[in-house]
Design a protein around this motif. Structure first.
Motif, PDB file in Angstrom:
ATOM      1  N   ALA A 221     -22.382 -32.495 -16.537  1.00  0.00           N
ATOM      2  CA  ALA A 221     -21.063 -31.875 -16.468  1.00  0.00           C
ATOM      3  C   ALA A 221     -20.694 -31.351 -17.856  1.00  0.00           C
ATOM      4  O   ALA A 221     -21.226 -31.803 -18.872  1.00  0.00           O
ATOM      5  N   GLY A 222     -19.784 -30.388 -17.891  1.00  0.00           N
ATOM      6  CA  GLY A 222     -19.384 -29.850 -19.182  1.00  0.00           C
ATOM      7  C   GLY A 222     -18.323 -28.777 -19.047  1.00  0.00           C
ATOM      8  O   GLY A 222     -17.807 -28.512 -17.958  1.00  0.00           O
ATOM      9  N   GLN A 223     -18.006 -28.165 -20.180  1.00  0.00           N
ATOM     10  CA  GLN A 223     -16.973 -27.123 -20.213  1.00  0.00           C
ATOM     11  C   GLN A 223     -17.567 -25.823 -20.711  1.00  0.00           C
ATOM     12  O   GLN A 223     -18.420 -25.793 -21.593  1.00  0.00           O
ATOM     13  N   CYS A 224     -17.069 -24.728 -20.138  1.00  0.00           N
ATOM     14  CA  CYS A 224     -17.515 -23.386 -20.510  1.00  0.00           C
ATOM     15  C   CYS A 224     -16.275 -22.520 -20.734  1.00  0.00           C
ATOM     16  O   CYS A 224     -15.348 -22.545 -19.923  1.00  0.00           O
ATOM     17  N   VAL A 225     -16.260 -21.798 -21.839  1.00  0.00           N
ATOM     18  CA  VAL A 225     -15.142 -20.894 -22.140  1.00  0.00           C
ATOM     19  C   VAL A 225     -15.617 -19.454 -21.963  1.00  0.00           C
ATOM     20  O   VAL A 225     -16.678 -19.076 -22.466  1.00  0.00           O
TER      21      VAL A 225
END
Length: 274
Positions: A221-225
């Motif tokens: 899982a993670g974050q993407c901008v």
């Protein structure tokens, strides 16, 4: 009841799968990517009859986008869009974006403007149900190996943009880049923008390195901008201005990419006291 060797082996394999999934990062990576590709295929099969009601039409991208937007939640990927106000409200334009992996499809669908279609390699057209869904969505296909045909398609795309109020999405690197930076840009998208005299809208998708790595077989899982940069006008520019325009856009995108990557990079824990 008699149990065959094959049945016993199958039962053992089914029992081992959860263990392998938990203990082997590589096995988990391939499972996730296999499910991702299979799920995209299933969504394409769902999209085909829905899009076929309208025929080949750019408006079908709304259906495809709607079907795709939940996929990020299946993988725990949080997407943040910045700068959406930079999209020109009522005119055609060319979107250029960096290209890292097949996950770019999720970022594209997160921010895809209305009446916007990607330009894709022609091989995608022959990928079964996925190719049919892409064709129905109005995606523009080019044969990169046949330069004359590619130029003709770009000229037709310029005419379509102006006559039908269509936006076009291009990956100017030309291929996926897993290096954590950006490859040199090909100039086709910028020739298209200059020929049509429409703005170029750069979009930067942040690095996936902190949650996805094909080389390391890692997918968490993670974050993407997704950063939409201010549009660059092409009014008054000609073919001779394309090289400088290409480098200017790439420099702005690379600067934003590096800034986003630094922002999202996990910080190292402080050293333990001696």
């Amino acid at each position: 009841m008699e149990v065959t060797v094959g049945t016993a082996a199958l039962a053992l394999a089914l029992l081992l799968l959860p263990v392998l999934y938990e203990r082997s990062g590589s096995f988990r990576f391939f499972c996730k990517m296999g499910f991702y590709n299979g799920w995209i295929l299933l969504l394409a099969l769902v999209a085909i009859p829905l899009c076929a009601l309208r025929g080949r039409d750019v408006e079908n991208m709304k259906i495809i986008r709607g079907l795709m937007q939940h996929v990020k939640h299946l993988y725990g990927i949080r997407m943040v869009v910045r700068g959406a106000q930079h999209f020109p409200p009522r005119q055609p334009y060319v979107v250029v974006s960096n290209h890292q992996s097949s996950l770019d499809l999720l970022g594209m669908m997160e921010v895809l403007p209305d009446r916007c279609v990607p330009i894709a390699k022609r091989e995608l057209l022959y990928m079964g149900a996925v190719g049919v869904a892409c064709w129905l969505g109005g995606i523009i296909f080019i044969d990169r190996k046949r330069t004359h045909d590619a130029i003709s398609v770009m000229a037709e795309a310029a005419h379509t943009m102006l006559s039908q109020d269509v936006r076009v999405w291009v990956f100017p690197e030309g291929t996926r880049n897993h290096s954590g930076s950006m490859l040199p840009f090909k100039r086709g998208a910028f020739h298209l923008a200059v020929q049509a005299q429409v703005p170029v809208v750069p979009i930067v998708i942040s690095s996936y390195q902190h949650f996805y790595s094909k080389r390391e077989r890692r997918f968490t899982a993670g974050q993407c901008v997704i950063q939409v940069l201010p549009p660059l006008p092409t009014r008054g520019l000609g073919p001779a201005d394309v090289p400088a325009l290409t480098e200017r856009v790439r420099a702005a995108m690379l600067e934003a990419f590096e800034a986003l990557s630094a922002e999202l990079r996990p910080t190292a824990p402080p050293p333990a006291p001696q």
